[in-house]
Write a protein that holds these residues in place. Structure first.
Motif, PDB file in Angstrom:
ATOM      1  N   LEU A 109      49.686  75.512  93.602  1.00 28.67           N
ATOM      2  CA  LEU A 109      50.683  74.406  93.475  1.00 28.67           C
ATOM      3  C   LEU A 109      51.150  74.193  92.069  1.00 28.67           C
ATOM      4  CD1 LEU A 109      49.064  72.146  95.806  1.00 28.67           C
ATOM      5  CD2 LEU A 109      50.734  73.627  96.783  1.00 28.67           C
ATOM      6  N   GLN A 110      52.466  72.964  92.698  1.00 25.37           N
ATOM      7  CA  GLN A 110      53.208  72.892  90.938  1.00 25.37           C
ATOM      8  C   GLN A 110      51.696  71.801  90.559  1.00 25.37           C
ATOM      9  OE1 GLN A 110      55.426  73.890  88.898  1.00 25.37           O
ATOM     10  NE2 GLN A 110      55.116  72.265  87.283  1.00 25.37           N
ATOM     11  N   THR A 111      51.087  71.448  91.286  1.00 24.54           N
ATOM     12  CA  THR A 111      50.548  70.297  90.120  1.00 24.54           C
ATOM     13  C   THR A 111      49.565  69.748  91.281  1.00 24.54           C
ATOM     14  OG1 THR A 111      52.316  68.548  89.829  1.00 24.54           O
ATOM     15  CG2 THR A 111      50.238  67.405  89.756  1.00 24.54           C
ATOM     16  N   TYR A 112      47.788  69.206  90.504  1.00 22.35           N
ATOM     17  CA  TYR A 112      46.606  69.356  90.939  1.00 22.35           C
ATOM     18  C   TYR A 112      46.099  68.200  90.302  1.00 22.35           C
ATOM     19  CZ  TYR A 112      46.214  73.619  93.384  1.00 22.35           C
ATOM     20  OH  TYR A 112      47.236  75.474  93.584  1.00 22.35           O
ATOM     21  N   VAL A 113      45.289  67.134  90.794  1.00 19.63           N
ATOM     22  CA  VAL A 113      44.787  65.573  90.779  1.00 19.63           C
ATOM     23  C   VAL A 113      43.734  65.928  90.837  1.00 19.63           C
ATOM     24  CG1 VAL A 113      44.401  63.126  90.111  1.00 19.63           C
ATOM     25  CG2 VAL A 113      46.848  64.394  90.708  1.00 19.63           C
ATOM     26  N   VAL A 114      42.317  66.153  89.913  1.00 16.84           N
ATOM     27  CA  VAL A 114      41.302  66.762  90.227  1.00 16.84           C
ATOM     28  C   VAL A 114      40.912  65.811  89.602  1.00 16.84           C
ATOM     29  CG1 VAL A 114      41.414  68.934  90.374  1.00 16.84           C
ATOM     30  CG2 VAL A 114      40.483  68.465  88.356  1.00 16.84           C
ATOM     31  N   GLN A 115      38.793  65.828  89.827  1.00 16.72           N
ATOM     32  CA  GLN A 115      37.900  64.886  89.830  1.00 16.72           C
ATOM     33  C   GLN A 115      36.468  65.183  90.074  1.00 16.72           C
ATOM     34  OE1 GLN A 115      36.181  62.435  92.206  1.00 16.72           O
ATOM     35  NE2 GLN A 115      34.267  63.189  90.675  1.00 16.72           N
ATOM     36  N   PRO A 116      35.801  66.908  88.755  1.00 17.70           N
ATOM     37  CA  PRO A 116      35.032  67.510  89.440  1.00 17.70           C
ATOM     38  C   PRO A 116      33.785  66.637  89.005  1.00 17.70           C
ATOM     39  CG  PRO A 116      35.802  68.192  87.429  1.00 17.70           C
ATOM     40  CD  PRO A 116      36.637  67.251  88.132  1.00 17.70           C
ATOM     41  N   GLN A 117      32.469  66.864  89.676  1.00 14.90           N
ATOM     42  CA  GLN A 117      31.412  66.558  89.320  1.00 14.90           C
ATOM     43  C   GLN A 117      31.028  67.478  88.609  1.00 14.90           C
ATOM     44  OE1 GLN A 117      32.078  63.870  90.394  1.00 14.90           O
ATOM     45  NE2 GLN A 117      30.567  63.222  92.242  1.00 14.90           N
ATOM     46  N   SER A 118      31.345  68.786  88.486  1.00 16.86           N
ATOM     47  CA  SER A 118      30.481  69.623  87.787  1.00 16.86           C
ATOM     48  C   SER A 118      30.902  70.630  87.778  1.00 16.86           C
ATOM     49  CB  SER A 118      28.991  70.068  88.696  1.00 16.86           C
ATOM     50  OG  SER A 118      28.849  71.218  89.831  1.00 16.86           O
ATOM     51  N   HIS A 119      30.612  71.502  86.949  1.00 22.07           N
ATOM     52  CA  HIS A 119      31.765  73.021  86.050  1.00 22.07           C
ATOM     53  C   HIS A 119      32.740  72.651  85.898  1.00 22.07           C
ATOM     54  CE1 HIS A 119      27.890  74.120  88.797  1.00 22.07           C
ATOM     55  NE2 HIS A 119      28.069  75.640  87.994  1.00 22.07           N
ATOM     56  N   ARG A 120      32.797  71.696  85.162  1.00 19.72           N
ATOM     57  CA  ARG A 120      34.439  71.322  84.356  1.00 19.72           C
ATOM     58  C   ARG A 120      34.684  72.399  83.063  1.00 19.72           C
ATOM     59  NH1 ARG A 120      30.988  67.257  84.545  1.00 19.72           N
ATOM     60  NH2 ARG A 120      31.518  64.820  85.374  1.00 19.72           N
ATOM     61  N   GLU A 121      33.887  73.029  82.686  1.00 22.83           N
ATOM     62  CA  GLU A 121      34.371  73.375  81.529  1.00 22.83           C
ATOM     63  C   GLU A 121      35.217  75.356  82.813  1.00 22.83           C
ATOM     64  OE1 GLU A 121      32.812  77.534  78.331  1.00 22.83           O
ATOM     65  OE2 GLU A 121      31.334  75.207  78.949  1.00 22.83           O
ATOM     66  N   GLU A 122      34.519  75.399  83.758  1.00 26.52           N
ATOM     67  CA  GLU A 122      34.356  76.790  84.151  1.00 26.52           C
ATOM     68  C   GLU A 122      35.834  76.589  84.756  1.00 26.52           C
ATOM     69  OE1 GLU A 122      29.953  76.857  83.819  1.00 26.52           O
ATOM     70  OE2 GLU A 122      31.367  75.634  84.477  1.00 26.52           O
ATOM     71  N   LEU A 123      36.029  75.278  85.572  1.00 26.31           N
ATOM     72  CA  LEU A 123      36.621  74.937  86.146  1.00 26.31           C
ATOM     73  C   LEU A 123      38.513  75.024  85.163  1.00 26.31           C
ATOM     74  CD1 LEU A 123      39.036  74.376  89.090  1.00 26.31           C
ATOM     75  CD2 LEU A 123      37.879  71.706  88.203  1.00 26.31           C
ATOM     76  N   LYS A 124      38.370  74.545  84.010  1.00 25.00           N
ATOM     77  CA  LYS A 124      39.521  74.131  83.561  1.00 25.00           C
ATOM     78  C   LYS A 124      39.776  75.479  82.763  1.00 25.00           C
ATOM     79  CE  LYS A 124      38.499  69.788  81.035  1.00 25.00           C
ATOM     80  NZ  LYS A 124      37.831  68.839  79.806  1.00 25.00           N
ATOM     81  N   LYS A 125      39.279  76.430  82.051  1.00 26.76           N
ATOM     82  CA  LYS A 125      39.313  78.007  82.100  1.00 26.76           C
ATOM     83  C   LYS A 125      40.364  78.718  82.779  1.00 26.76           C
ATOM     84  CE  LYS A 125      35.364  78.435  77.897  1.00 26.76           C
ATOM     85  NZ  LYS A 125      35.429  79.298  77.279  1.00 26.76           N
ATOM     86  N   PHE A 126      39.254  78.661  84.535  1.00 25.64           N
ATOM     87  CA  PHE A 126      40.154  79.215  85.638  1.00 25.64           C
ATOM     88  C   PHE A 126      41.276  77.827  85.559  1.00 25.64           C
ATOM     89  CE2 PHE A 126      40.948  78.263  90.061  1.00 25.64           C
ATOM     90  CZ  PHE A 126      41.344  79.437  90.858  1.00 25.64           C
ATOM     91  N   LEU A 127      41.833  77.180  85.333  1.00 31.58           N
ATOM     92  CA  LEU A 127      43.152  76.846  85.397  1.00 31.58           C
ATOM     93  C   LEU A 127      43.907  77.128  84.519  1.00 31.58           C
ATOM     94  CD1 LEU A 127      42.040  73.431  86.190  1.00 31.58           C
ATOM     95  CD2 LEU A 127      42.666  74.656  88.484  1.00 31.58           C
ATOM     96  N   VAL A 128      43.431  77.032  83.441  1.00 30.89           N
ATOM     97  CA  VAL A 128      44.343  77.843  82.589  1.00 30.89           C
ATOM     98  C   VAL A 128      44.849  79.385  82.312  1.00 30.89           C
ATOM     99  CG1 VAL A 128      44.497  78.545  79.565  1.00 30.89           C
ATOM    100  CG2 VAL A 128      43.741  75.941  80.531  1.00 30.89           C
ATOM    101  N   ALA A 129      44.089  80.096  82.811  1.00 28.91           N
ATOM    102  CA  ALA A 129      43.625  81.095  83.623  1.00 28.91           C
ATOM    103  C   ALA A 129      45.249  81.964  84.467  1.00 28.91           C
ATOM    104  CB  ALA A 129      42.769  82.341  83.379  1.00 28.91           C
ATOM    105  N   GLN A 130      45.500  80.652  84.844  1.00 33.61           N
ATOM    106  CA  GLN A 130      45.897  80.774  85.841  1.00 33.61           C
ATOM    107  C   GLN A 130      47.738  80.139  86.284  1.00 33.61           C
ATOM    108  OE1 GLN A 130      45.575  81.850  89.276  1.00 33.61           O
ATOM    109  NE2 GLN A 130      43.366  82.507  88.361  1.00 33.61           N
ATOM    110  N   GLY A 131      47.595  79.968  84.801  1.00 31.42           N
ATOM    111  CA  GLY A 131      49.040  79.328  83.967  1.00 31.42           C
ATOM    112  C   GLY A 131      49.573  77.540  84.011  1.00 31.42           C
ATOM    113  N   TYR A 132      48.192  77.242  83.989  1.00 32.32           N
ATOM    114  CA  TYR A 132      48.635  75.924  83.993  1.00 32.32           C
ATOM    115  C   TYR A 132      47.952  75.159  82.864  1.00 32.32           C
ATOM    116  CZ  TYR A 132      48.686  75.792  88.871  1.00 32.32           C
ATOM    117  OH  TYR A 132      49.102  76.256  90.407  1.00 32.32           O
ATOM    118  N   GLY A 133      47.941  73.564  82.621  1.00 31.09           N
ATOM    119  CA  GLY A 133      48.075  73.374  81.729  1.00 31.09           C
ATOM    120  C   GLY A 133      47.784  71.842  81.285  1.00 31.09           C
TER     121      GLY A 133
END
Length: 226
Positions: A109-133
């Protein structure tokens, strides 16, 4: 309808759009708020568990919003179709599960709004690798619990695109560190105190280990950002 502080912040950060997927809708409070606040024209409220989804259905009916909110049972975005939604809101679960939810969707999708409870680093790196900021980060304290919420947009460059891969800010928030709100500073200070207490007990017990070394390294890194 009064939302919790956490869900109120999530609603505030959700961009106006036609159709939002509320993944992990629970009782449907956020889904209803997105319609009543005129943030979304339509919401697909999704939950993997039958009980919460039935609660959401009852709440939607109570607010007379059946024409605007559809409740679906299933595995996150896997129960949506390509082109059906503009934005997904995913809250209150671990970062690894969020990766799965994003990956099983029919499209990115173009946009996600997320509120993670854990594994923030892994999620951010995944998103950046998918072309997100990650374009926005906010944090809040509700009771004793600390929450951070992000807006993630496809094709946008953010501070994370140039952040060193070993930076502790992947976990604790590069945008939050720039803003240095009192809530974020307090959170970091509490984390330092907790780690220092654990490390002290490990030293007293003469437990020199890789875990202790890693903990001392994290303490030093946290002190450098606060």
């Amino acid at each position: 309808m009064a939302l919790s502080k956490r869900l109120e912040q999530v609603a505030t950060m959700t961009p106006p759009c036609q159709t939002v997927a509320d993944v992990g809708t629970d009782h449907g409070f956020l889904a209803v708020a997105l319609i009543e606040k005129e943030i979304a024209g339509r919401v697909i409220a999704i939950d993997v568990n039958h009980g919460p989804l039935e609660s959401a259905k009852r709440f939607v009916k109570e607010r007379r919003l059946e024409d605007h909110i559809e409740c679906r049972l299933g595995d996150g975005l896997a129960v949506t179709t390509a082109g059906e939604i503009d934005c997904a809101v995913i809250c209150g679960m671990g970062g690894e599960l969020m990766q799965h939810i994003i990956s099983v969707g029919p499209e990115l999708l173009q946009t996600y709004v997320v509120q993670p409870q854990s594994h923030r680093e892994e999620l951010k790196k995944f998103l950046v690798a998918q072309g997100y900021g990650i374009t926005d980060e906010q944090c809040l304290q509700e009771g004793k619990q600390y929450y951070d919420i992000w807006v993630v947009e496809r094709g946008v460059t953010s501070v994370y695109n140039s952040l060193p891969s070993d930076s502790i800010l992947w976990e604790y928030g590069a945008i939050l560190q720039e803003r240095r709100s009192p809530i974020w500073v307090h959170h970091i200070q509490r984390r330092i105190e907790t780690l220092e207490s654990i490390a002290s007990h490990m030293r007293d017990a003469s437990k020199g280990s890789q875990d202790l070394v890693a903990m001392e390294k994290e303490i030093e890194a946290l002190r450098s950002i606060v």
